[in-house]
Design an enzyme around this catalytic site. Structure first.
Site, mmCIF file in Angstrom:
data_model
loop_
_atom_site.group_PDB
_atom_site.id
_atom_site.type_symbol
_atom_site.label_atom_id
_atom_site.label_comp_id
_atom_site.label_asym_id
_atom_site.label_seq_id
_atom_site.Cartn_x
_atom_site.Cartn_y
_atom_site.Cartn_z
ATOM 1 N N LYS A 67 103.634 45.850 120.246
ATOM 2 C CA LYS A 67 103.751 44.385 120.092
ATOM 3 C C LYS A 67 103.741 43.997 118.616
ATOM 4 C CE LYS A 67 100.341 41.710 121.845
ATOM 5 N NZ LYS A 67 99.753 40.826 120.817
ATOM 6 N N GLY B 147 99.009 34.505 119.295
ATOM 7 C CA GLY B 147 98.344 34.312 117.999
ATOM 8 C C GLY B 147 99.101 34.982 116.868
ATOM 9 N N ARG C 130 92.338 28.577 119.745
ATOM 10 C CA ARG C 130 92.034 29.652 118.788
ATOM 11 C C ARG C 130 92.030 29.139 117.342
ATOM 12 N NH1 ARG C 130 95.396 34.824 120.392
ATOM 13 N NH2 ARG C 130 93.915 35.753 118.932
ATOM 14 N N ASP D 42 91.790 45.404 120.112
ATOM 15 C CA ASP D 42 92.344 44.901 121.378
ATOM 16 C C ASP D 42 91.954 45.764 122.572
ATOM 17 O OD1 ASP D 42 93.561 42.803 120.058
ATOM 18 O OD2 ASP D 42 95.476 43.834 119.816
ATOM 19 N N LYS E 271 89.723 35.770 120.701
ATOM 20 C CA LYS E 271 91.024 36.336 121.098
ATOM 21 C C LYS E 271 91.651 35.411 122.159
ATOM 22 C CE LYS E 271 91.000 39.914 118.414
ATOM 23 N NZ LYS E 271 91.967 39.955 117.315
ATOM 24 N N ARG F 280 86.500 37.382 124.951
ATOM 25 C CA ARG F 280 86.569 38.632 125.728
ATOM 26 C C ARG F 280 85.191 39.219 126.039
ATOM 27 N NH1 ARG F 280 92.153 41.086 123.031
ATOM 28 N NH2 ARG F 280 93.500 39.887 124.427
HETATM 29 C C1 S3P Z 1 97.552 41.732 115.409
HETATM 30 C C2 S3P Z 1 96.295 41.690 114.846
HETATM 31 C C3 S3P Z 1 95.052 41.578 115.633
HETATM 32 C C4 S3P Z 1 95.289 41.880 117.118
HETATM 33 C C5 S3P Z 1 96.527 41.235 117.647
HETATM 34 C C6 S3P Z 1 97.751 41.687 116.875
HETATM 35 C C7 S3P Z 1 98.733 41.859 114.537
HETATM 36 O O1 S3P Z 1 94.569 40.256 115.522
HETATM 37 O O2 S3P Z 1 94.160 41.457 117.867
HETATM 38 O O3 S3P Z 1 96.715 41.558 119.027
HETATM 39 O O4 S3P Z 1 99.835 42.173 115.040
HETATM 40 O O5 S3P Z 1 98.578 41.660 113.321
HETATM 41 P P1 S3P Z 1 93.552 39.802 114.352
HETATM 42 O O6 S3P Z 1 94.285 39.774 113.083
HETATM 43 O O7 S3P Z 1 93.095 38.429 114.791
HETATM 44 O O8 S3P Z 1 92.447 40.811 114.381
#
Ligand code: S3P
Length: 437
Positions: A22, A94, A122, A319, A346, A350
């Site tokens: 992702k 997010g 968030r 995650d 998140k 969680r």
């Molecule tokens: C992500 C960073 C993480 C992760 C999210 C994807 C990214 O979030 O939890 O699923 O692709 O940079 P945080 O930066 O809030 O830790």
């Protein structure tokens, strides 16, 4: 809402392939949209979150199409993003929101960002703060949340920013704003987080250097960059593989191979922790795909033992805690986790969502301020849910974790809403069903 009862279904065996990563998928679309020329991406995750990023980049001028298995992105060049005509709908994502806020921050663009009920709770203050210092301005909802309106700065001002939270999204937002900012933008990372932005920006030709001093990472990006189009091969998502790794470990008789999993050290914490718990996880054919370490993973049913999880490993498996809690619920003895305040912001809180869901399914869980303490069953199945279903709170990872818990239960686990799974893992249910045939 679509509810579903996940029942024990026998050993998981054979081989399967999970969708693309992702984080890398989001970035390949964003960076492709900023390069001049055509970027081709294979293995892209076609989940709702990544599609929200694609829609936003289209709204700001990029052409994004799919031909066969390949996604083609015609970029507009750094500095070339256009004013979108409507609000940018970020759905549940997010990553889309925070990274795109960074991109817009150094363009002469005014953009409204909206999202679903989960995303609208968030915290965005963590990106509003550094991006304001770079010159962008914001009208956010109370508490620094979506919906918000942002005005980018042109030219933006380069900053040196020390991350107050371990967040790859905040790091990336500042670096992406730095792409179209004159001079050098610096991010200091006290605790390393996933480094896909750094690896990929370099691959796309940005001038970016990383210095390590006393455990800190100092990342400098040279602004007014010119990105060159790339051929991106997206490896399988270790965060999606995590559900199948734990499912195979806790289901008697399982022997499963999961192909092509990204094993970037900033993402591979779960595998290390599960091995410490006694999990039999073998790496086959370690290789490199698209600049990332990759292997096939062979996972066999294992007797797991509870441990105290070192909080220092949290950023590399941030995650994966929901599904680790499921493994802990089936282990022998107590698992103690701490230092997990970030899990509360998140897609859902969680810690409280998993404590409630696992308790409803018959596990023994104590919720602490920054972690969970779980007394495992020693391999005995959980009772499962009888009355109410467990609540997913629009959180894909709660839904998938509790699906895995259902496999190791006597009566099955009823999940109230499986629809959020489509944000990151659209074929999860089909792969899970197929894994036991
Ligand atoms: C992500 C960073 C993480 C992760 C999210 C994807 C990214 O979030 O939890 O699923 O692709 O940079 P945080 O930066 O809030 O830790």
């Amino acid at each position: 809402m679509t509810s579903h009862r996940f029942q024990p279904q026998g050993p998981l065996s054979g081989r399967l392939r999970v969708p693309g990563d992702k984080s890398i998928s989001h970035r390949s679309i964003m960076f492709g949209a900023l390069a001049v020329g055509e970027t081709c991406v294979t293995g892209l995750l076609e989940g709702e979150d990544v599609m929200a990023t694609a829609a936003a980049m289209r709204a700001m001028g990029a052409t994004i199409t799919k031909q066969g298995d390949e996604w083609r992105i015609h970029g507009v060049g750094v500095g070339g993003l256009l004013q979108p005509t409507g609000a940018l709908d970020m759905g549940n994502s997010g990553t889309s929101t925070r990274l795109l806020m960074g991109l817009v921050a150094s363009h002469a663009i005014t953009a409204a960002f909206t999202g679903d009920a989960s995303l609208s709770k968030r915290p965005m203050g963590r990106v509003i703060e550094p991006l304001s210092r770079m010159g962008a301005s914001f009208e956010a909802s109370p508490g620094g949340t979506l919906p918000l309106l942002m005005r980018g700065a042109q030219p933006a001002v380069p900053i040196e920013y020390r991350l107050p939270v371990a967040s790859a999204q905040v790091k990336s937002a500042v670096l992406l704003a730095g792409l179209n900012t004159p001079g050098i933008t610096t991010v200091i990372e006290p605790v390393p987080t996933r480094d896909h932005s750094e690896r990929m920006l370099r691959g796309f030709g940005a001038e970016l250097d990383v210095e390590e001093i006393g455990g800190e990472r100092i990342i400098r990006i040279h602004g007014e960059a010119e990105l060159k189009p790339q051929q991106v091969v997206v490896p399988g998502d270790p965060s999606s593989a995590a559900f199948f790794i734990v499912a195979a470990l806790i289901t008697e008789g399982s022997d499963l191979v999961i192909d092509n999993i990204g094993l970037n050290p900033t993402r591979a914490g779960l595998i290390e922790v599960l091995r410490q718990m006694g999990g039999n996880i073998e790496e086959l054919d370690r290789r490199e795909v698209g600049g990332e370490p990759v292997a096939d993973l062979r996972v066999k049913h294992s007797a797991l033992t509870g441990i105290e999880v070192d909080p220092a490993i949290a950023p590399s498996m941030i995650d994966e805690f929901p599904v680790l809690f499921v493994a802990a619920a089936l282990a022998q003895g107590t698992t103690v986790t701490s230092g997990l305040d970030e899990l509360r912001v998140k897609e859902s809180d969680r810690l409280s969502a998993m404590a409630a869901a696992l308790t409803l399914a018959g596990a023994r869980v104590t919720e602490c301020e920054d972690g969970l303490v779980i007394e495992g069953t020693g391999g005995e199945p959980l009772a499962g849910t009888t009355g109410e279903p467990v609540t997913t709170h629009l959180d894909h990872r709660i839904a998938m974790s509790m699906a895995v818990a259902g496999l190791a239960s006597r009566g099955g686990v009823e999940v109230d809403d499986t629809s959020p799974i489509a944000t990151s893992f659209p074929n999860f249910m089909a792969l899970l069903e197929g894994a036991s045939q």
